[in-house]
Design a protein around this motif. Structure first.
Motif, PDB file in Angstrom:
ATOM      1  N   PHE A   1       0.833  -1.211   0.000  1.00  0.00           N
ATOM      2  CA  PHE A   1       0.000   0.000   0.000  1.00  0.00           C
ATOM      3  C   PHE A   1       0.866   1.259   0.000  1.00  0.00           C
ATOM      4  CE2 PHE A   1      -2.055   3.381   2.496  1.00  0.00           C
ATOM      5  CZ  PHE A   1      -3.151   3.637   1.681  1.00  0.00           C
ATOM      6  N   LEU A   2       1.897   1.283   0.849  1.00  0.00           N
ATOM      7  CA  LEU A   2       2.766   2.457   0.925  1.00  0.00           C
ATOM      8  C   LEU A   2       3.562   2.639  -0.362  1.00  0.00           C
ATOM      9  CD1 LEU A   2       4.121   2.192   4.592  1.00  0.00           C
ATOM     10  CD2 LEU A   2       2.420   3.787   3.702  1.00  0.00           C
ATOM     11  N   THR A   3       3.957   1.523  -1.000  1.00  0.00           N
ATOM     12  CA  THR A   3       4.679   1.616  -2.266  1.00  0.00           C
ATOM     13  C   THR A   3       3.800   2.222  -3.349  1.00  0.00           C
ATOM     14  OG1 THR A   3       6.030  -0.310  -1.704  1.00  0.00           O
ATOM     15  CG2 THR A   3       5.911   0.308  -4.034  1.00  0.00           C
ATOM     16  N   ILE A   4       2.564   1.743  -3.429  1.00  0.00           N
ATOM     17  CA  ILE A   4       1.624   2.282  -4.425  1.00  0.00           C
ATOM     18  C   ILE A   4       1.356   3.763  -4.162  1.00  0.00           C
ATOM     19  CG2 ILE A   4      -0.748   2.151  -5.306  1.00  0.00           C
ATOM     20  CD1 ILE A   4      -0.659  -0.862  -4.738  1.00  0.00           C
ATOM     21  N   LEU A   5       1.149   4.097  -2.890  1.00  0.00           N
ATOM     22  CA  LEU A   5       0.908   5.488  -2.528  1.00  0.00           C
ATOM     23  C   LEU A   5       2.111   6.368  -2.875  1.00  0.00           C
ATOM     24  CD1 LEU A   5      -1.085   7.448  -1.176  1.00  0.00           C
ATOM     25  CD2 LEU A   5       0.024   6.946   1.008  1.00  0.00           C
ATOM     26  N   SER A   6       3.306   5.852  -2.640  1.00  0.00           N
ATOM     27  CA  SER A   6       4.520   6.613  -2.962  1.00  0.00           C
ATOM     28  C   SER A   6       4.631   6.859  -4.458  1.00  0.00           C
ATOM     29  CB  SER A   6       5.754   5.857  -2.463  1.00  0.00           C
ATOM     30  OG  SER A   6       5.721   5.684  -1.062  1.00  0.00           O
ATOM     31  N   VAL A   7       4.317   5.827  -5.249  1.00  0.00           N
ATOM     32  CA  VAL A   7       4.373   5.972  -6.704  1.00  0.00           C
ATOM     33  C   VAL A   7       3.370   7.020  -7.171  1.00  0.00           C
ATOM     34  CG1 VAL A   7       3.955   4.812  -8.909  1.00  0.00           C
ATOM     35  CG2 VAL A   7       5.248   3.656  -7.103  1.00  0.00           C
ATOM     36  N   VAL A   8       2.170   6.979  -6.605  1.00  0.00           N
ATOM     37  CA  VAL A   8       1.139   7.968  -6.978  1.00  0.00           C
ATOM     38  C   VAL A   8       1.595   9.375  -6.636  1.00  0.00           C
ATOM     39  CG1 VAL A   8      -1.198   8.777  -6.477  1.00  0.00           C
ATOM     40  CG2 VAL A   8      -0.761   6.335  -6.787  1.00  0.00           C
ATOM     41  N   MET A   9       2.237   9.537  -5.474  1.00  0.00           N
ATOM     42  CA  MET A   9       2.671  10.865  -5.031  1.00  0.00           C
ATOM     43  C   MET A   9       3.832  11.392  -5.853  1.00  0.00           C
ATOM     44  SD  MET A   9       0.653  11.781  -2.573  1.00  0.00           S
ATOM     45  CE  MET A   9       1.554  13.091  -1.752  1.00  0.00           C
ATOM     46  N   ILE A  10       4.742  10.513  -6.240  1.00  0.00           N
ATOM     47  CA  ILE A  10       5.963  10.958  -6.914  1.00  0.00           C
ATOM     48  C   ILE A  10       5.827  10.927  -8.440  1.00  0.00           C
ATOM     49  CG2 ILE A  10       7.184   8.762  -7.225  1.00  0.00           C
ATOM     50  CD1 ILE A  10       9.697  10.130  -6.150  1.00  0.00           C
ATOM     51  N   TYR A  11       4.757  10.313  -8.944  1.00  0.00           N
ATOM     52  CA  TYR A  11       4.609  10.175 -10.399  1.00  0.00           C
ATOM     53  C   TYR A  11       4.595  11.517 -11.135  1.00  0.00           C
ATOM     54  CZ  TYR A  11       3.134   8.552 -14.963  1.00  0.00           C
ATOM     55  OH  TYR A  11       3.087   8.295 -16.303  1.00  0.00           O
ATOM     56  N   PRO A  12       3.910  12.557 -10.622  1.00  0.00           N
ATOM     57  CA  PRO A  12       3.955  13.846 -11.341  1.00  0.00           C
ATOM     58  C   PRO A  12       5.371  14.375 -11.547  1.00  0.00           C
ATOM     59  CG  PRO A  12       2.198  13.867  -9.715  1.00  0.00           C
ATOM     60  CD  PRO A  12       2.979  12.611  -9.482  1.00  0.00           C
ATOM     61  N   LEU A  13       6.240  14.189 -10.560  1.00  0.00           N
ATOM     62  CA  LEU A  13       7.628  14.633 -10.711  1.00  0.00           C
ATOM     63  C   LEU A  13       8.362  13.782 -11.741  1.00  0.00           C
ATOM     64  CD1 LEU A  13       9.938  16.473  -9.812  1.00  0.00           C
ATOM     65  CD2 LEU A  13      10.420  14.854  -7.955  1.00  0.00           C
ATOM     66  N   ILE A  14       8.113  12.460 -11.693  1.00  0.00           N
ATOM     67  CA  ILE A  14       8.740  11.572 -12.685  1.00  0.00           C
ATOM     68  C   ILE A  14       8.255  11.932 -14.088  1.00  0.00           C
ATOM     69  CG2 ILE A  14       8.964   9.176 -13.435  1.00  0.00           C
ATOM     70  CD1 ILE A  14       8.634   8.313 -10.544  1.00  0.00           C
ATOM     71  N   TRP A  15       6.959  12.191 -14.197  1.00  0.00           N
ATOM     72  CA  TRP A  15       6.406  12.566 -15.507  1.00  0.00           C
ATOM     73  C   TRP A  15       7.014  13.877 -15.993  1.00  0.00           C
ATOM     74  CZ3 TRP A  15       3.936  16.698 -17.649  1.00  0.00           C
ATOM     75  CH2 TRP A  15       3.343  16.505 -18.899  1.00  0.00           C
ATOM     76  N   LEU A  16       7.214  14.816 -15.081  1.00  0.00           N
ATOM     77  CA  LEU A  16       7.802  16.108 -15.449  1.00  0.00           C
ATOM     78  C   LEU A  16       9.188  15.909 -16.052  1.00  0.00           C
ATOM     79  CD1 LEU A  16       6.916  19.146 -15.056  1.00  0.00           C
ATOM     80  CD2 LEU A  16       8.495  19.180 -13.137  1.00  0.00           C
ATOM     81  N   ILE A  17       9.988  15.046 -15.436  1.00  0.00           N
ATOM     82  CA  ILE A  17      11.334  14.784 -15.950  1.00  0.00           C
ATOM     83  C   ILE A  17      11.258  14.106 -17.321  1.00  0.00           C
ATOM     84  CG2 ILE A  17      13.473  13.501 -15.558  1.00  0.00           C
ATOM     85  CD1 ILE A  17      12.932  13.825 -12.529  1.00  0.00           C
ATOM     86  N   GLY A  18      10.383  13.104 -17.440  1.00  0.00           N
ATOM     87  CA  GLY A  18      10.242  12.420 -18.726  1.00  0.00           C
ATOM     88  C   GLY A  18       9.714  13.338 -19.819  1.00  0.00           C
ATOM     89  N   ALA A  19       8.761  14.207 -19.461  1.00  0.00           N
ATOM     90  CA  ALA A  19       8.160  15.096 -20.453  1.00  0.00           C
ATOM     91  C   ALA A  19       9.139  16.128 -20.981  1.00  0.00           C
ATOM     92  CB  ALA A  19       6.944  15.799 -19.846  1.00  0.00           C
ATOM     93  N   SER A  20      10.188  16.401 -20.210  1.00  0.00           N
ATOM     94  CA  SER A  20      11.174  17.383 -20.673  1.00  0.00           C
ATOM     95  C   SER A  20      11.929  16.906 -21.910  1.00  0.00           C
ATOM     96  CB  SER A  20      12.169  17.700 -19.547  1.00  0.00           C
ATOM     97  OG  SER A  20      12.944  16.564 -19.208  1.00  0.00           O
ATOM     98  N   PHE A  21      11.864  15.606 -22.185  1.00  0.00           N
ATOM     99  CA  PHE A  21      12.536  15.060 -23.367  1.00  0.00           C
ATOM    100  C   PHE A  21      11.564  14.816 -24.523  1.00  0.00           C
ATOM    101  CE2 PHE A  21      15.069  13.599 -19.712  1.00  0.00           C
ATOM    102  CZ  PHE A  21      16.306  14.117 -20.052  1.00  0.00           C
ATOM    103  N   LYS A  22      10.296  15.163 -24.340  1.00  0.00           N
ATOM    104  CA  LYS A  22       9.286  14.890 -25.361  1.00  0.00           C
ATOM    105  C   LYS A  22       9.016  16.119 -26.216  1.00  0.00           C
ATOM    106  CE  LYS A  22       6.712  11.502 -22.540  1.00  0.00           C
ATOM    107  NZ  LYS A  22       5.382  11.170 -21.971  1.00  0.00           N
ATOM    108  N   SER A  23       8.453  15.875 -27.388  1.00  0.00           N
ATOM    109  CA  SER A  23       7.979  16.966 -28.230  1.00  0.00           C
ATOM    110  C   SER A  23       6.602  17.402 -27.742  1.00  0.00           C
ATOM    111  CB  SER A  23       7.892  16.512 -29.683  1.00  0.00           C
ATOM    112  OG  SER A  23       6.924  15.473 -29.806  1.00  0.00           O
ATOM    113  N   ASN A  24       6.120  18.534 -28.269  1.00  0.00           N
ATOM    114  CA  ASN A  24       4.795  19.006 -27.872  1.00  0.00           C
ATOM    115  C   ASN A  24       3.722  17.967 -28.144  1.00  0.00           C
ATOM    116  OD1 ASN A  24       5.950  21.368 -27.073  1.00  0.00           O
ATOM    117  ND2 ASN A  24       4.970  22.670 -28.615  1.00  0.00           N
TER     118      ASN A  24
END
Length: 279
Positions: free
Chosen positions: A13-36
């Protein structure tokens, strides 16, 4: 088996919750390498290719100056503000918690009232005051208020920690010949170190993320902090912009805040979660 199953469920449960909480930051890093087109077509964070050129361009072309210039401006504001806030808030909280003086209840009530006063309500009169003394378009309006314990919530937090220190500790220090300041720096501050560190971390994060005050007081692009540089870099050329560049600028600007929080994480969490003598 029941205990192990319960622990396993808790960890999952805590692992899933951690992933949900940190996913926006991970997505932000990944999106910096994407095109519009790629950014708006999928919520998955993994880009098709990784090219650090976007970070180079973001660093060098963030408005009129590069990001190093804006970071320097930011630290010119942040570092003295953190130092002044920690010192002034600690001294004021110590006075309220451990000493009686005339009109103490009245001043404490004023401080509590300031907690409920929206910051936006003070911007106009503050701007008029600083404009009258000729200090607009300088860093003075952003730094000097911290000399006077202007963040009431931090003072209130520190007061609660000082109150938790037994009076016997104060009496013993007085018998040993300690004066007020000696007791503060040798006895009380070591005991409330987590709260003091929390005060510094809060001030650092709030100042790094403060958009409205620099926008009001700073008019020269040369003096902009990083938070204004991010907004300015959205369309610095007047020919549109790439979303990945703006995201890359945002990711770079997050690094100091993440680094400070990571370095002070243990004491910061203790300062928020505990209320007794720590040290």
């Amino acid at each position: 088996m029941r205990k192990k199953s319960s622990q396993l469920f808790t960890y999952v449960f805590l692992t899933i919750l951690s992933v949900v909480m940190i996913y926006p930051l991970i997505w932000l890093i990944g999106a910096s390498f994407k095109s519009n087109a790629e950014i708006f077509s999928s919520i998955w964070f993994v880009p098709k290719k990784i090219d650090f050129t976007v970070y180079k361009n973001a660093w060098e072309n963030s408005g009129t100056y590069n990001m190093g210039h804006y970071f320097l401006n930011t630290f010119i504001i942040v570092i003295p503000k953190v130092i002044f806030t920690v010192i002034s808030s600690t001294i004021v909280a110590y006075g309220f918690a451990k000493y009686d003086f005339p009109l103490k209840k009245f001043f404490f009530a004023l401080m509590i009232a300031a907690l409920f006063l929206p910051q936006t309500a003070t911007i106009l009169p503050s701007y008029v005051m600083w404009e009258k003394v000729g200090l607009t378009d300088t860093y003075a309006p952003l730094i000097l208020p911290s000399l006077f314990a202007s963040d009431s919530i931090l003072v209130y937090m520190l007061i609660q920690f000082f109150k938790d220190i037994p009076q016997e500790t104060d009496d013993a220090a007085s018998i040993d010949g300690c004066g007020a300041l000696k007791k503060l720096f040798l006895i009380y501050i070591p005991c409330v170190k987590p709260a003091v560190i929390s005060t510094a971390v809060f001030t650092f994060l709030w100042t790094m993320n403060d958009f409205i005050n620099p926008l009001v007081y700073i008019s020269s692009v040369k003096k902009y902090p990083i938070i204004l540089a991010i907004r300015m870099s959205i369309d610095s050329t007047g020919q549109g912009y790439d979303q990945n560049k703006i995201i890359a600028v945002s990711v770079i600007s997050l690094i100091p805040s993440i680094a400070v929080f990571a370095a002070a994480q243990k004491k910061f969490v203790n300062g928020i979660a505990t209320g007794g003598i720590v040290g």
